[in-house]
Scaffold this active site. Sequence first.
Site, PDB file in Angstrom:
ATOM      1  N   ARG A 121       0.845  -1.193   0.000  1.00 32.01           N
ATOM      2  CA  ARG A 121       0.000   0.000   0.000  1.00 32.01           C
ATOM      3  C   ARG A 121       0.888   1.253   0.000  1.00 32.01           C
ATOM      4  O   ARG A 121       1.993   1.253   0.580  1.00 32.01           O
ATOM      5  CB  ARG A 121      -0.820  -0.037   1.300  1.00 32.01           C
ATOM      6  N   THR A 410      -9.864   1.003  -9.190  1.00 27.84           N
ATOM      7  CA  THR A 410      -9.167  -0.121  -8.539  1.00 27.84           C
ATOM      8  C   THR A 410      -9.346  -1.359  -9.419  1.00 27.84           C
ATOM      9  O   THR A 410     -10.254  -1.424 -10.234  1.00 27.84           O
ATOM     10  CB  THR A 410      -9.702  -0.370  -7.103  1.00 27.84           C
ATOM     11  N   THR A 428      -4.427  -0.516  -6.912  1.00 25.88           N
ATOM     12  CA  THR A 428      -5.192   0.707  -7.159  1.00 25.88           C
ATOM     13  C   THR A 428      -4.328   1.957  -7.266  1.00 25.88           C
ATOM     14  O   THR A 428      -3.209   2.008  -6.742  1.00 25.88           O
ATOM     15  CB  THR A 428      -6.227   0.910  -6.019  1.00 25.88           C
TER      16      THR A 428
END
Length: 598
Positions: A121, A410, A428
């Site tokens: 992330r 996404t 994403t």
Amino acid sequence: MKKIYTLGCLASLATLVSCSAFKISVPYEKEVHYVKLAKGQKKEDHEKFSKKISIVTQGSYASKAAYKVFKKGGNIIDAATTASFVLAVERPQSTGLGGGGFALYHDVKRNKDFPLTVDFREKAPLNAHEKMFLDDKGEVISRMSIDGIFSAGVPGMVAGMIELHEKHGKLPLGVVLKDAIDLARNGFKIYPELAYAISRRENIIKRYKATCEIFCNKKGEVLKEGDLLLQKDLAKTLEVISKKGRDGFYKGRIAKSLVKEHRRLNGLMTQADLDKYDVKYRSPIRGEYNGYEIFSMSPPSSGGVHIIQILNILRNDKLSTYGVQHSKTVHLRASAMQAAFSDRAKYLGDTDFTYVPVTGLTSQKYADDIRFSIPENKALNTLWSNMNDPFKFDAKNDSELVQKYESPETTHFTIADGEGNVFVSTQTLNGYLGSGVVVPGTGILLNNEMDDFATKPGANNLFGAVGGEKNLVEPEKRPLSSMSPTIVTKNGKAVLGLGSPSGTRILTCVVQTVMNYLDHKMPLYESIAATRVHHQWKPNILYVEESGLPARTIKELKRMEHEIKFKKLGCRVQAVSMEDGKLHGVSDPRGRGLVLGE
Ligand code: GLY
């Protein structure tokens, strides 16, 4: 009680393909509404049975390239790396080198009883702080977390997928990235979904020269459906990565260009941010349901916690005895979602920075307490919301924000092989084309993942999700996500891998698919095609997909005081089931996708 229906897309999915007009009798419990296959899509591209490999992605180039790599002797991680990088070229509205994601990998050779759980992330830059999106009066500055340089977090996608490939792949990176390089260099015709995303982001595309150089024609107009999308700089960047691996992105020319663009736009990212980017290995969130084990993404995603929480709340209800679209089933599913989203706002954030009571939230005892407080025949609505409302949210403002357009960006893909390995990954840039900033000379579109932080407690994000204290911006923190790559196992063997795009709806779409498949024993295609609902506590609305529910269900839900709105939810579940030695790949009929296998 029986009712006479026109055989019009009800009762069984066979009727979807040829909705003929004779009458049959369908008991209420068996009446099921399904979506139709999206315009221009072929059923055979969305469902396939195979034995050795099943590849399910939202991109036809991505599935084909991943399959080619498998045929060259690549393993599931080679195929997944190819799929990730080709999707980054093919779906710039959803994912890219400037973004991030999560992955779960069930590796049959791994001596562990849970999947490898990888977090790549984006992170907040070192110079970020909790008031960065507020003006002098403490008000949120409109769109600052959505458009432009401040909306971008430190990218993680390249670090994550390259590290996975280095550790678990078989073929050289040059082979694995070849098709992504070729696709970026030779281009492809813009398909309707991408054309729509470009048109939605016209203003931001035109604001940045390097972005317009890719997404505009020579006259400076944004590209349209059928136009050729060329990404020559991106091809060069991919070539550098294919030779130098992670360092090709986080060091050297590409990194310098990225930092330079931040400096030019007074952004926050520096070389130190790129040097410090780290891929994290997490313990997945695990739960039990109907004799199966469910593994899903842990914080900084809220997905796994709330998927398990919802399954726990409903685990003793035997909803299959009522039917998948019976009012009781829909009411209880919606109420469990509502409770989960109330907890999401209060408790969820990046566990590297804040305490999240994961064990409590996913415990069966807590779920039983919640289930006890859900009335059998009445929507939770205001009573529940008020009791749990830590933010005293302004209802007027809330509904205005939530009615904003919510885009289904996404992407998710699932790959499984005949040996029992499964790889699921959701990746994403956040909103359509992320921040809208392309780093000059690199073709890299930066994400706008900073919008997934709470800009101030109680403020909504792009998806209308209410954010709490635990999700405020801090240097190096990862913003809260809903992405939910999920693997279901039985006796240690994987039986289902799935996930979806679409912001906060991801986790409710995934949990409904899991329940349809495991509980209601629907075939995988039907489990995915059945009408979905979504409730996220704020606003107090039960969203129902436009394919609808039985008329009696709607009537009874209204009698229970559910406020219903019909709406597209944007999920595109990509799943593979593995049972009886067969792989069954399904790409959501709502979207564009391609299942390949042999
Ligand atoms: N940006 C969408 C998510 O992380 O859930």
